[in-house]
Design a protein around this motif. Structure first.
Motif, mmCIF file in Angstrom:
data_model
loop_
_atom_site.group_PDB
_atom_site.id
_atom_site.type_symbol
_atom_site.label_atom_id
_atom_site.label_comp_id
_atom_site.label_asym_id
_atom_site.label_seq_id
_atom_site.Cartn_x
_atom_site.Cartn_y
_atom_site.Cartn_z
ATOM 1 N N LYS A 21 1.120 -1.172 -0.099
ATOM 2 C CA LYS A 21 0.116 -0.003 -0.142
ATOM 3 C C LYS A 21 0.979 0.997 -0.021
ATOM 4 C CE LYS A 21 -3.893 -2.944 0.602
ATOM 5 N NZ LYS A 21 -4.126 -3.201 -0.631
ATOM 6 N N LEU A 22 0.755 2.020 -0.490
ATOM 7 C CA LEU A 22 0.988 3.659 -0.499
ATOM 8 C C LEU A 22 1.616 3.976 0.550
ATOM 9 C CD1 LEU A 22 -0.612 5.719 -3.472
ATOM 10 C CD2 LEU A 22 1.632 4.276 -3.718
ATOM 11 N N ASN A 23 1.016 4.048 2.100
ATOM 12 C CA ASN A 23 1.011 4.815 3.036
ATOM 13 C C ASN A 23 2.681 3.417 3.682
ATOM 14 O OD1 ASN A 23 -1.060 2.302 3.511
ATOM 15 N ND2 ASN A 23 -1.830 3.606 5.537
ATOM 16 N N LEU A 24 2.575 2.152 3.367
ATOM 17 C CA LEU A 24 3.623 0.871 3.815
ATOM 18 C C LEU A 24 4.264 1.746 4.140
ATOM 19 C CD1 LEU A 24 3.661 -1.743 5.197
ATOM 20 C CD2 LEU A 24 4.575 -2.395 2.529
ATOM 21 N N GLY A 25 5.513 1.735 4.939
ATOM 22 C CA GLY A 25 7.298 1.914 4.998
ATOM 23 C C GLY A 25 7.988 1.464 6.207
ATOM 24 N N LEU A 26 8.730 2.259 6.289
ATOM 25 C CA LEU A 26 10.538 2.040 6.960
ATOM 26 C C LEU A 26 8.736 2.311 8.960
ATOM 27 C CD1 LEU A 26 13.324 1.225 7.466
ATOM 28 C CD2 LEU A 26 12.958 4.111 7.952
ATOM 29 N N GLY A 27 9.995 0.309 9.005
ATOM 30 C CA GLY A 27 8.976 0.418 10.034
ATOM 31 C C GLY A 27 7.567 0.190 10.061
ATOM 32 N N LYS A 28 6.845 0.038 9.336
ATOM 33 C CA LYS A 28 5.361 -0.157 9.569
ATOM 34 C C LYS A 28 5.374 -1.746 8.802
ATOM 35 C CE LYS A 28 3.967 3.947 8.396
ATOM 36 N NZ LYS A 28 2.841 5.099 8.002
ATOM 37 N N ASP A 29 6.431 -2.423 8.746
ATOM 38 C CA ASP A 29 6.355 -4.206 8.300
ATOM 39 C C ASP A 29 7.634 -4.435 8.915
ATOM 40 O OD1 ASP A 29 5.048 -6.102 6.578
ATOM 41 O OD2 ASP A 29 7.262 -6.434 5.991
ATOM 42 N N LYS A 30 8.055 -6.252 9.817
ATOM 43 C CA LYS A 30 8.253 -6.545 10.511
ATOM 44 C C LYS A 30 9.610 -6.122 9.355
ATOM 45 C CE LYS A 30 7.152 -11.303 9.178
ATOM 46 N NZ LYS A 30 7.003 -12.409 9.872
ATOM 47 N N ASN A 31 9.632 -6.395 8.186
ATOM 48 C CA ASN A 31 10.714 -6.908 6.977
ATOM 49 C C ASN A 31 11.186 -5.588 6.528
ATOM 50 O OD1 ASN A 31 10.172 -9.838 7.013
ATOM 51 N ND2 ASN A 31 8.861 -10.064 5.182
ATOM 52 N N TRP A 32 10.607 -4.140 6.602
ATOM 53 C CA TRP A 32 11.035 -3.344 6.163
ATOM 54 C C TRP A 32 11.871 -2.462 7.163
ATOM 55 C CZ3 TRP A 32 7.748 0.861 2.091
ATOM 56 C CH2 TRP A 32 8.590 1.150 2.005
ATOM 57 N N ASP A 33 13.529 -2.702 7.781
ATOM 58 C CA ASP A 33 14.016 -2.315 8.250
ATOM 59 C C ASP A 33 15.479 -1.375 7.969
ATOM 60 O OD1 ASP A 33 15.822 -4.058 7.902
ATOM 61 O OD2 ASP A 33 16.350 -5.604 8.822
ATOM 62 N N SER A 34 16.099 -0.891 8.445
ATOM 63 C CA SER A 34 17.204 0.397 7.730
ATOM 64 C C SER A 34 18.050 0.029 6.578
ATOM 65 C CB SER A 34 17.637 1.261 8.752
ATOM 66 O OG SER A 34 18.608 0.355 9.158
ATOM 67 N N LEU A 35 18.157 -1.436 6.824
ATOM 68 C CA LEU A 35 19.371 -2.338 6.162
ATOM 69 C C LEU A 35 18.135 -2.775 4.465
ATOM 70 C CD1 LEU A 35 21.717 -3.438 4.638
ATOM 71 C CD2 LEU A 35 20.647 -5.720 5.640
ATOM 72 N N ALA A 36 16.719 -2.595 4.938
ATOM 73 C CA ALA A 36 16.149 -2.887 3.474
ATOM 74 C C ALA A 36 15.922 -1.873 2.530
ATOM 75 C CB ALA A 36 14.570 -3.551 4.205
ATOM 76 N N HIS A 37 15.253 -0.542 3.753
ATOM 77 C CA HIS A 37 15.273 0.646 2.947
ATOM 78 C C HIS A 37 16.511 1.192 2.068
ATOM 79 C CE1 HIS A 37 12.777 3.990 2.895
ATOM 80 N NE2 HIS A 37 13.920 4.735 3.760
ATOM 81 N N ILE A 38 18.028 0.773 2.962
ATOM 82 C CA ILE A 38 18.888 1.132 1.993
ATOM 83 C C ILE A 38 18.465 0.046 0.607
ATOM 84 C CG2 ILE A 38 21.515 0.734 1.884
ATOM 85 C CD1 ILE A 38 21.605 1.924 4.608
ATOM 86 N N THR A 39 18.385 -0.913 0.617
ATOM 87 C CA THR A 39 18.087 -1.895 -0.483
ATOM 88 C C THR A 39 17.377 -1.760 -1.714
ATOM 89 O OG1 THR A 39 19.507 -4.124 0.879
ATOM 90 C CG2 THR A 39 18.401 -4.154 -1.146
ATOM 91 N N ILE A 40 16.386 -1.011 -0.845
ATOM 92 C CA ILE A 40 15.075 -0.616 -1.516
ATOM 93 C C ILE A 40 15.985 0.823 -2.768
ATOM 94 C CG2 ILE A 40 13.238 0.881 -2.353
ATOM 95 C CD1 ILE A 40 12.027 -1.125 0.624
ATOM 96 N N TYR A 41 16.850 1.598 -2.682
ATOM 97 C CA TYR A 41 17.236 2.675 -3.009
ATOM 98 C C TYR A 41 17.903 2.205 -4.130
ATOM 99 C CZ TYR A 41 19.934 6.777 -4.779
ATOM 100 O OH TYR A 41 21.167 7.156 -5.011
ATOM 101 N N ILE A 42 19.257 1.051 -3.764
ATOM 102 C CA ILE A 42 20.069 0.406 -4.383
ATOM 103 C C ILE A 42 19.833 -0.049 -5.814
ATOM 104 C CG2 ILE A 42 21.815 -0.959 -4.990
ATOM 105 C CD1 ILE A 42 22.664 -0.132 -1.995
ATOM 106 N N GLU A 43 18.725 -0.973 -5.596
ATOM 107 C CA GLU A 43 17.391 -0.902 -6.273
ATOM 108 C C GLU A 43 16.589 -0.747 -7.424
ATOM 109 O OE1 GLU A 43 17.388 -5.239 -7.030
ATOM 110 O OE2 GLU A 43 19.413 -5.248 -5.833
ATOM 111 N N LEU A 44 16.117 0.492 -7.066
ATOM 112 C CA LEU A 44 15.257 1.310 -7.947
ATOM 113 C C LEU A 44 16.542 2.181 -8.270
ATOM 114 C CD1 LEU A 44 12.566 2.466 -4.841
ATOM 115 C CD2 LEU A 44 12.094 1.345 -6.929
#
Length: 74
Positions: A21-44
């Motif tokens: 969902k558009l409002n899903l984000g950092l810390g709102k999902d157990k799999n979306w932590d700071s490392l996942a956030h950086i990985t998202i940036y690199i992949e995008l």
């Protein structure tokens, strides 16, 4: 572009694209932590071939923020 962003985020946080969902984000999902956030940036960054303005990177928290960030390309 929105579909690419949603699919990439879904892959990184191990969800189905339909669960993103558009409002899903950092810390709102157990799999979306700071490392996942950086990985998202690199992949995008690779997929969309755009670096964006890195000073705005700290403001990105949600799927919608990622869409806005990569929509700023010129």
């Amino acid at each position: 572009m929105k579909k690419i962003i949603v699919n990439t985020i879904a892959k990184v946080i191990k969800k189905k694209p339909g669960e993103i969902k558009l409002n899903l984000g950092l810390g709102k999902d157990k799999n979306w932590d700071s490392l996942a956030h950086i990985t998202i940036y690199i992949e995008l960054k690779k997929k969309l071939k755009y670096n964006g303005n890195l000073k705005d990177l700290g403001k990105i928290k949600t799927v919608n923020d990622w869409i806005k960030f990569f929509s700023k390309r010129k």
